[in-house]
Motif scaffolding. Structure first.
Motif, PDB file in Angstrom:
ATOM      1  N   THR A  23      47.796  28.697  33.249  1.00  0.00           N
ATOM      2  CA  THR A  23      48.110  28.547  34.623  1.00  0.00           C
ATOM      3  C   THR A  23      46.666  28.293  35.380  1.00  0.00           C
ATOM      4  N   SER A  24      45.651  29.056  34.962  1.00  0.00           N
ATOM      5  CA  SER A  24      44.250  29.033  35.445  1.00  0.00           C
ATOM      6  C   SER A  24      43.679  27.871  35.161  1.00  0.00           C
ATOM      7  N   VAL A  25      44.130  27.056  34.028  1.00  0.00           N
ATOM      8  CA  VAL A  25      43.728  25.485  33.936  1.00  0.00           C
ATOM      9  C   VAL A  25      43.905  24.886  35.076  1.00  0.00           C
ATOM     10  N   LEU A  26      45.206  24.873  35.745  1.00  0.00           N
ATOM     11  CA  LEU A  26      45.500  23.915  36.846  1.00  0.00           C
ATOM     12  C   LEU A  26      44.939  24.318  38.204  1.00  0.00           C
ATOM     13  N   ILE A  27      44.730  25.757  38.361  1.00  0.00           N
ATOM     14  CA  ILE A  27      44.416  26.324  39.588  1.00  0.00           C
ATOM     15  C   ILE A  27      42.893  26.541  39.604  1.00  0.00           C
ATOM     16  N   SER A  28      42.324  27.206  38.764  1.00  0.00           N
ATOM     17  CA  SER A  28      40.740  27.474  38.712  1.00  0.00           C
ATOM     18  C   SER A  28      40.469  28.275  37.512  1.00  0.00           C
ATOM     19  N   PRO A  29      39.531  27.868  36.694  1.00  0.00           N
ATOM     20  CA  PRO A  29      39.118  28.498  35.440  1.00  0.00           C
ATOM     21  C   PRO A  29      38.694  29.999  35.781  1.00  0.00           C
ATOM     22  N   GLN A  30      38.121  30.032  37.155  1.00  0.00           N
ATOM     23  CA  GLN A  30      37.756  31.606  37.492  1.00  0.00           C
ATOM     24  C   GLN A  30      38.734  32.588  37.735  1.00  0.00           C
ATOM     25  N   ALA A  31      40.106  31.726  37.958  1.00  0.00           N
ATOM     26  CA  ALA A  31      41.334  32.740  38.061  1.00  0.00           C
ATOM     27  C   ALA A  31      41.839  33.221  36.713  1.00  0.00           C
ATOM     28  N   SER A  32      41.016  33.213  35.776  1.00  0.00           N
ATOM     29  CA  SER A  32      41.449  33.720  34.289  1.00  0.00           C
ATOM     30  C   SER A  32      41.279  35.449  34.725  1.00  0.00           C
ATOM     31  N   PRO A  33      42.466  36.012  34.327  1.00  0.00           N
ATOM     32  CA  PRO A  33      42.173  37.711  34.498  1.00  0.00           C
ATOM     33  C   PRO A  33      41.449  38.251  33.625  1.00  0.00           C
ATOM     34  N   VAL A  34      41.240  37.795  32.222  1.00  0.00           N
ATOM     35  CA  VAL A  34      40.435  38.393  31.255  1.00  0.00           C
ATOM     36  C   VAL A  34      39.093  38.648  31.616  1.00  0.00           C
ATOM     37  N   PHE A  35      38.246  37.463  32.036  1.00  0.00           N
ATOM     38  CA  PHE A  35      36.771  37.910  32.440  1.00  0.00           C
ATOM     39  C   PHE A  35      36.812  38.234  33.845  1.00  0.00           C
ATOM     40  N   ALA A  36      37.720  38.191  34.743  1.00  0.00           N
ATOM     41  CA  ALA A  36      37.645  38.830  36.104  1.00  0.00           C
ATOM     42  C   ALA A  36      37.775  40.197  35.849  1.00  0.00           C
ATOM     43  N   VAL A  37      38.619  40.936  35.015  1.00  0.00           N
ATOM     44  CA  VAL A  37      38.757  42.169  34.820  1.00  0.00           C
ATOM     45  C   VAL A  37      37.482  42.907  34.136  1.00  0.00           C
ATOM     46  N   GLY A  38      36.958  41.884  33.269  1.00  0.00           N
ATOM     47  CA  GLY A  38      35.671  42.401  32.602  1.00  0.00           C
ATOM     48  C   GLY A  38      34.563  42.625  33.530  1.00  0.00           C
ATOM     49  N   ARG A  39      34.211  41.677  34.378  1.00  0.00           N
ATOM     50  CA  ARG A  39      33.432  41.381  35.478  1.00  0.00           C
ATOM     51  C   ARG A  39      33.513  42.738  36.511  1.00  0.00           C
ATOM     52  N   TRP A  40      34.855  42.999  36.664  1.00  0.00           N
ATOM     53  CA  TRP A  40      35.173  44.034  37.724  1.00  0.00           C
ATOM     54  C   TRP A  40      34.631  45.420  37.147  1.00  0.00           C
ATOM     55  N   ILE A  41      34.991  45.708  35.973  1.00  0.00           N
ATOM     56  CA  ILE A  41      34.388  46.689  35.316  1.00  0.00           C
ATOM     57  C   ILE A  41      33.127  46.810  35.266  1.00  0.00           C
ATOM     58  N   ILE A  42      32.232  45.786  35.168  1.00  0.00           N
ATOM     59  CA  ILE A  42      30.710  45.707  35.171  1.00  0.00           C
ATOM     60  C   ILE A  42      30.399  46.179  36.591  1.00  0.00           C
ATOM     61  N   ASP A  43      31.151  45.674  37.705  1.00  0.00           N
ATOM     62  CA  ASP A  43      30.737  45.840  39.251  1.00  0.00           C
ATOM     63  C   ASP A  43      30.766  47.304  39.239  1.00  0.00           C
ATOM     64  N   LEU A  44      31.890  47.944  38.968  1.00  0.00           N
ATOM     65  CA  LEU A  44      32.221  48.932  39.329  1.00  0.00           C
ATOM     66  C   LEU A  44      31.539  50.393  38.362  1.00  0.00           C
ATOM     67  N   ALA A  45      31.062  49.797  37.407  1.00  0.00           N
ATOM     68  CA  ALA A  45      30.419  50.846  36.558  1.00  0.00           C
ATOM     69  C   ALA A  45      29.113  51.449  37.188  1.00  0.00           C
ATOM     70  N   PRO A  46      29.024  52.867  37.220  1.00  0.00           N
ATOM     71  CA  PRO A  46      27.806  53.217  37.556  1.00  0.00           C
ATOM     72  C   PRO A  46      26.546  52.636  37.100  1.00  0.00           C
ATOM     73  N   ALA A  47      25.313  52.604  38.022  1.00  0.00           N
ATOM     74  CA  ALA A  47      24.049  51.877  37.332  1.00  0.00           C
ATOM     75  C   ALA A  47      23.672  52.437  36.025  1.00  0.00           C
ATOM     76  N   GLY A  48      23.851  53.918  35.871  1.00  0.00           N
ATOM     77  CA  GLY A  48      23.528  54.681  34.669  1.00  0.00           C
ATOM     78  C   GLY A  48      24.123  54.109  33.390  1.00  0.00           C
ATOM     79  N   ALA A  49      25.535  53.776  33.581  1.00  0.00           N
ATOM     80  CA  ALA A  49      26.112  53.452  32.439  1.00  0.00           C
ATOM     81  C   ALA A  49      25.933  51.900  32.048  1.00  0.00           C
ATOM     82  N   LYS A  50      25.608  50.827  33.052  1.00  0.00           N
ATOM     83  CA  LYS A  50      24.914  49.887  32.715  1.00  0.00           C
ATOM     84  C   LYS A  50      23.746  49.839  32.225  1.00  0.00           C
ATOM     85  N   GLU A  51      22.835  50.637  32.431  1.00  0.00           N
ATOM     86  CA  GLU A  51      21.428  50.904  32.035  1.00  0.00           C
ATOM     87  C   GLU A  51      21.825  51.380  30.432  1.00  0.00           C
TER      88      GLU A  51
END
Length: 529
Positions: A42-70
């Motif tokens: 469905t996201s092919v027709l609407i927007s590639p960025q609407a794919s939940p797989v990478f959106a969830v992964g990016r969300w995890i990156i954004d919410l993770a503490p800076a120490g965890a990312k480092e």
């Protein structure tokens, strides 16, 4: 206490070599696969960025503490995205299996869990940069299909179990075929559609073809030729120019953006007298400059490899800023990436006529690789990447440090990020066993936009010995160095330190990369004999 018969009625008997709970878990996994496949399609027709797989992964990156990312960067380096995706896939598989088991044990509750997990994915998709109300549609449709597959799969599994317990001659085979048909067809369709939609979503084929057709113009100002004396011939020593495929990659993009250069444009706005917009074709027609520039990540540990030197082709950012005419009070340029990431760069640095801050379109003689910002990125010598090296850049917003913060500065990192003077031993390596006799100790040293004056090497607790420096190319690139050493039998510690052209000698004080870059002398231990 429940009898054995009642326990069997809940858990079921072994069917086709598996327990009923095993089959239920498989139903949950297939339902999750259908959910993701439908969302991708469905996201092919609407927007590639609407794919939940990478959106969830990016969300995890954004919410993770800076120490965890480092920690992730320090442990996994450039593989941190792959590790996160593998961990996310394992987590989804486990939750999906538990969802199927729960639906078997308590009818309706597995679907509740599926809806709850999908709701989290909807939040991740709709809160990303440039999202709109339609962004939730792929995940919602995927959830509905997944719930249907889960409901029908568990229902047919019950029919198979019940037919097996009744023991009639014809019922079990019919029920079994009905269940397995649903499972196999749904699973196969999910794999084929999901993979195909992911390829279509990435848009890699079409954009790759566009990139391959690009012919970069000759620079109006070419980089100086690298003299032979700027390169030392020592096995194991980093090359002066880092090959594009070996250049480090650290960013927050799980899915590398595939930006169509024909659709790309850069906007300069905010605290400006005139809004400026430039297309990719217009950018290529401008007088481009070519420069050799060393870039370094602020997460680079002492002795780390998150640094590289490349030949960049681009247009001076200061020239575009002159067209925009920054207003009084503006002291920061907030650069925006196509994937929503931001970096805050001091305006005075980008306006510095003695600094080659460019909008780069080329790297080592070719259009930028996708992983390094195609079609356009920022390259600013002397600053760590987190405050300057925005890839897939689409907007430069004139503002001030008092008004806005960028992605990493909101998580405790220093707002300005000048690169620190550092040095590294490339050879011999940590723990290497050497023969007694002449050994070349060699490496690189850097102080971007300042330049390296000298490098010294210490063996054990002995005196500091001046190393031989390769000829400098510019203050914006690293320098190779080498010291011949008569290695004696035993275990030895080798240390290195550099002094830049300002007279500063790097400190021995050890500090982690947070909040503004690591410090300390790089040391390696070797065994001789």
């Amino acid at each position: 206490m429940a009898s054995a018969a009642s326990r069997r009625s809940v858990l079921g008997r072994s069917v086709l070599g598996w327990s009923v709970l095993g089959w239920a878990a498989l139903v949950g996994i297939v339902a999750a696969a259908c959910t993701l496949a439908a969302a991708e399609l469905t996201s092919v027709l609407i927007s590639p960025q609407a794919s939940p797989v990478f959106a969830v992964g990016r969300w995890i990156i954004d919410l993770a503490p800076a120490g965890a990312k480092e920690f992730a960067i320090a442990v996994f380096g450039a593989a941190d995205k792959a590790v996160l995706l593998i961990a996310l896939a394992l987590l989804v598989t486990i939750v999906a299996a538990l969802t199927g088991v729960l639906e078997w044990l308590a009818r309706g509750w597995g679907i509740v869990v599926l809806v709850a997990v999908s709701t989290i994915a909807v939040l991740a998709v709709t809160t990303r940069a440039h999202a709109d109300g339609f962004s939730a549609v792929p995940t919602v449709l995927g959830m509905l299909l997944g719930a249907l597959v889960l409901y029908r799969g568990i229902r047919r599994l019950r029919a198979w179990r019940d037919a097996s317990e009744r023991g009639t001659a014809s019922a079990p085979p019919v029920a079994r075929r009905s269940f397995l048909r649903l499972l196999l067809l749904s699973g196969a369709a999910a794999v084929v559609i999901g993979v195909g939609a992911r390829v279509a979503n990435a848009g890699a084929v079409a954009v790759t073809a566009l990139r391959e057709r690009i012919r970069l113009p000759r620079p109006a100002t070419a980089a100086a030729a690298v003299p032979a004396a700027a390169t030392l011939t020592v096995p194991g020593l980093s090359t002066f120019v880092t090959d594009s495929v070996d250049f480090y990659r650290i960013d927050t993009a799980l899915q590398i953006p595939t930006v169509d250069p024909d659709q790309w444009s850069l906007t300069i706005d905010g605290m400006v007298q005139e809004t400026v917009s430039v297309s990719f074709a217009e950018l290529l027609r401008l007088p481009l400059t070519e420069r050799l520039i060393t870039l370094s990540c602020v997460s680079n540990e002492v002795g780390g490899d998150l640094i590289g030197n490349a030949r960049w082709l681009g247009y001076p950012i200061r020239s575009l800023l002159e067209r925009a005419k920054p207003k009084p009070g503006a002291d920061m340029v907030l650069s925006h990436s196509a994937d929503g990431w931001t970096a805050g760069t001091p305006l005075e640095v980008l306006q510095d006529r003695n600094r080659s801050a460019i909008l780069a379109v080329g790297m080592n003689g070719e259009p930028l690789p996708f992983a390094h910002g195609f079609p356009v990125r920022m390259v600013v010598p002397g600053l760590y990447g987190y405050v300057s090296a925005t890839k897939w850049v689409v907007r430069l917003e004139l503002t001030s440090f008092a008004k806005q913060s960028a992605y990493w500065t909101t998580q405790g990192w220093a707002p300005r990020g000048p690169v620190k003077t550092e040095s590294r031993i490339d050879t011999p390596r940590e723990g290497q066993r050497l023969d007694v006799g002449r050994v070349a100790i060699a490496g690189v040293a850097w102080a971007p936009h300042t330049g390296i004056r000298s490098v010294e090497v210490q063996v054990d607790a002995g005196a500091w010995q001046p190393a031989r420096l390769a000829e400098p190319v510019s203050a914006d690139t690293w320098r190779q160095w080498m010291l011949p050493w008569e290695a004696t039998r035993g275990r030895h510690t080798l240390s290195v330190r550099a002094t830049d052209l300002s007279g500063y000698t790097q400190t021995a004080r050890e500090a982690s990369p947070v909040p503004d870059g690591a410090t300390g002398w790089h040391r390696v231990q070797v065994n001789v004999g």
